[in-house]
Design a protein around this motif. Structure first.
Motif, PDB file in Angstrom:
ATOM      1  N   THR A   4      50.002  83.014  13.949  1.00 40.86           N
ATOM      2  CA  THR A   4      49.842  81.919  14.908  1.00 40.86           C
ATOM      3  C   THR A   4      48.384  81.762  15.302  1.00 40.86           C
ATOM      4  OG1 THR A   4      52.084  82.209  15.761  1.00 40.86           O
ATOM      5  CG2 THR A   4      50.508  81.097  17.195  1.00 40.86           C
ATOM      6  N   ALA A   5      47.694  82.883  15.474  1.00 36.50           N
ATOM      7  CA  ALA A   5      46.258  82.821  15.772  1.00 36.50           C
ATOM      8  C   ALA A   5      45.495  82.179  14.623  1.00 36.50           C
ATOM      9  CB  ALA A   5      45.721  84.228  16.049  1.00 36.50           C
ATOM     10  N   MET A   6      45.871  82.526  13.386  1.00 39.25           N
ATOM     11  CA  MET A   6      45.247  81.892  12.219  1.00 39.25           C
ATOM     12  C   MET A   6      45.454  80.385  12.249  1.00 39.25           C
ATOM     13  SD  MET A   6      46.320  82.138   8.166  1.00 39.25           S
ATOM     14  CE  MET A   6      47.852  81.256   8.507  1.00 39.25           C
ATOM     15  N   GLN A   7      46.688  79.963  12.503  1.00 36.76           N
ATOM     16  CA  GLN A   7      46.991  78.533  12.505  1.00 36.76           C
ATOM     17  C   GLN A   7      46.259  77.810  13.631  1.00 36.76           C
ATOM     18  OE1 GLN A   7      51.246  79.015  12.752  1.00 36.76           O
ATOM     19  NE2 GLN A   7      51.537  78.651  10.570  1.00 36.76           N
ATOM     20  N   THR A   8      46.188  78.422  14.797  1.00 35.36           N
ATOM     21  CA  THR A   8      45.475  77.805  15.925  1.00 35.36           C
ATOM     22  C   THR A   8      43.994  77.675  15.622  1.00 35.36           C
ATOM     23  OG1 THR A   8      47.083  78.707  17.507  1.00 35.36           O
ATOM     24  CG2 THR A   8      44.950  78.010  18.384  1.00 35.36           C
ATOM     25  N   LEU A  24      40.885  88.086  17.145  1.00 37.07           N
ATOM     26  CA  LEU A  24      39.824  88.303  16.151  1.00 37.07           C
ATOM     27  C   LEU A  24      40.190  87.626  14.833  1.00 37.07           C
ATOM     28  CD1 LEU A  24      37.177  89.597  15.283  1.00 37.07           C
ATOM     29  CD2 LEU A  24      38.440  91.723  14.811  1.00 37.07           C
ATOM     30  N   THR A  25      41.455  87.695  14.469  1.00 34.13           N
ATOM     31  CA  THR A  25      41.925  87.004  13.261  1.00 34.13           C
ATOM     32  C   THR A  25      41.712  85.504  13.374  1.00 34.13           C
ATOM     33  OG1 THR A  25      43.624  88.712  12.965  1.00 34.13           O
ATOM     34  CG2 THR A  25      43.905  86.655  11.731  1.00 34.13           C
ATOM     35  N   LEU A  68      43.969  87.259   6.578  1.00 31.64           N
ATOM     36  CA  LEU A  68      45.206  87.314   7.358  1.00 31.64           C
ATOM     37  C   LEU A  68      45.901  88.652   7.190  1.00 31.64           C
ATOM     38  CD1 LEU A  68      47.226  86.020   9.242  1.00 31.64           C
ATOM     39  CD2 LEU A  68      48.371  85.020   7.255  1.00 31.64           C
ATOM     40  N   TRP A  69      45.878  89.228   5.981  1.00 31.34           N
ATOM     41  CA  TRP A  69      46.526  90.524   5.813  1.00 31.34           C
ATOM     42  C   TRP A  69      45.900  91.567   6.723  1.00 31.34           C
ATOM     43  CZ3 TRP A  69      44.659  95.323   4.105  1.00 31.34           C
ATOM     44  CH2 TRP A  69      45.643  96.316   4.026  1.00 31.34           C
TER      45      TRP A  69
END
Length: 259
Positions: free
Chosen positions: A73-77, A152-153, A211-212
């Motif tokens: 979700t942090a990645m998508q945001t 951080l991601t 992401l991993w």
């Protein structure tokens, strides 16, 4: 002086958000509820009835999934706020051009933008962590600790995608980014299942994805376990993406906006 000017850019984003927050607040609360209810409880019940807990080292599928979704979700945001809004400021609305007629410089625009994305990430991930704890996926304290690696991601993706977007002449490159980059990472970077379940030839590709690293670190923090690699290696890898993303963003903003 530079920090103050960058803060003014962040403040401008916040003032603008005052008029648009209703469009995002529902999804901020609703998305984690739907994800965890459908995937964590619905699908998770079926997984746990099979060999799920043995495959997931003794934890329920909900406990495994929730921290991964937090990082995703942090990645998508971060990606969302660094893609079309940046293209709008660069090409469609040209707010960046207007900002440069003031004492603001391209460096301030980049840092202010990423500062605002950080604020957005904090709001989104804290809400997700609270919902995750309410579902019983992790104790509240550990869920809130997991907000750090998740943020951080998101910042790593936001910095890199900001630099990428600033280099684009057309928005079609953004649809390709989501189709061939973000969606495959969301599916195959350990969010929904351990990447050891992937074919051997593709596992090294998953290890390279930021992401991993974010999922592994967030999950380990939420569950109180050791990550697959040393925690510092995950942090340094994500910080490398942040540093490179910021540098590329500043270069591309200066190249596109300063004539």
């Amino acid at each position: 002086m530079a920090a103050r000017t960058a803060f003014r850019v962040l403040e401008a984003h916040a003032v603008s958000y005052r008029h648009t927050w209703r469009g995002s607040v529902i999804t901020t609360f609703l998305n984690p509820v739907l994800y965890l209810a459908a995937m964590g409880i619905g699908l998770g019940t079926l997984v746990d009835r099979g060999a799920g807990e043995a495959t997931l080292e003794g934890i329920t599928y909900l406990a495994f999934l929730a921290p991964g979704l937090l990082a995703a979700t942090a990645m998508q945001t971060g990606t969302g706020d660094a893609s079309y809004p940046v293209m709008a400021g660069m090409k469609w609305i040209k707010t960046y051009h207007a900002a440069l007629s003031t004492p603001v410089r391209t460096r301030d625009i980049v840092l202010g933008h990423l500062g605002w994305v950080t604020v957005r990430l904090a709001l989104t991930t804290v809400v997700f962590a609270a919902v995750m704890s309410a579902f019983g996926a992790a104790p509240l304290g550990r869920a809130l600790l997991a907000v750090g690696p998740a943020m951080l991601t998101g910042i790593a993706f936001a910095a890199a995608v900001t630099g990428y977007t600033a280099a684009l002449e057309s928005e079609y490159g953004l649809s390709s980014l989501f189709r061939f980059g973000i969606v495959p990472m969301f599916l195959f970077s350990g969010t929904f299942f351990p990447i050891t379940q992937l074919p051997g030839w593709i596992q090294p590709v998953a290890y390279v994805t930021p992401l991993w690293h974010g999922v592994a670190l967030t999950r380990a923090t939420a569950l109180g376990q050791s990550p697959p690699w040393a925690a510092t290696s995950h942090v340094l890898y994500l910080l490398l993406w942040v540093a490179i993303g910021v540098a590329v963003s500043m270069y591309n903003f200066r190249r596109r906006l300063v004539k």
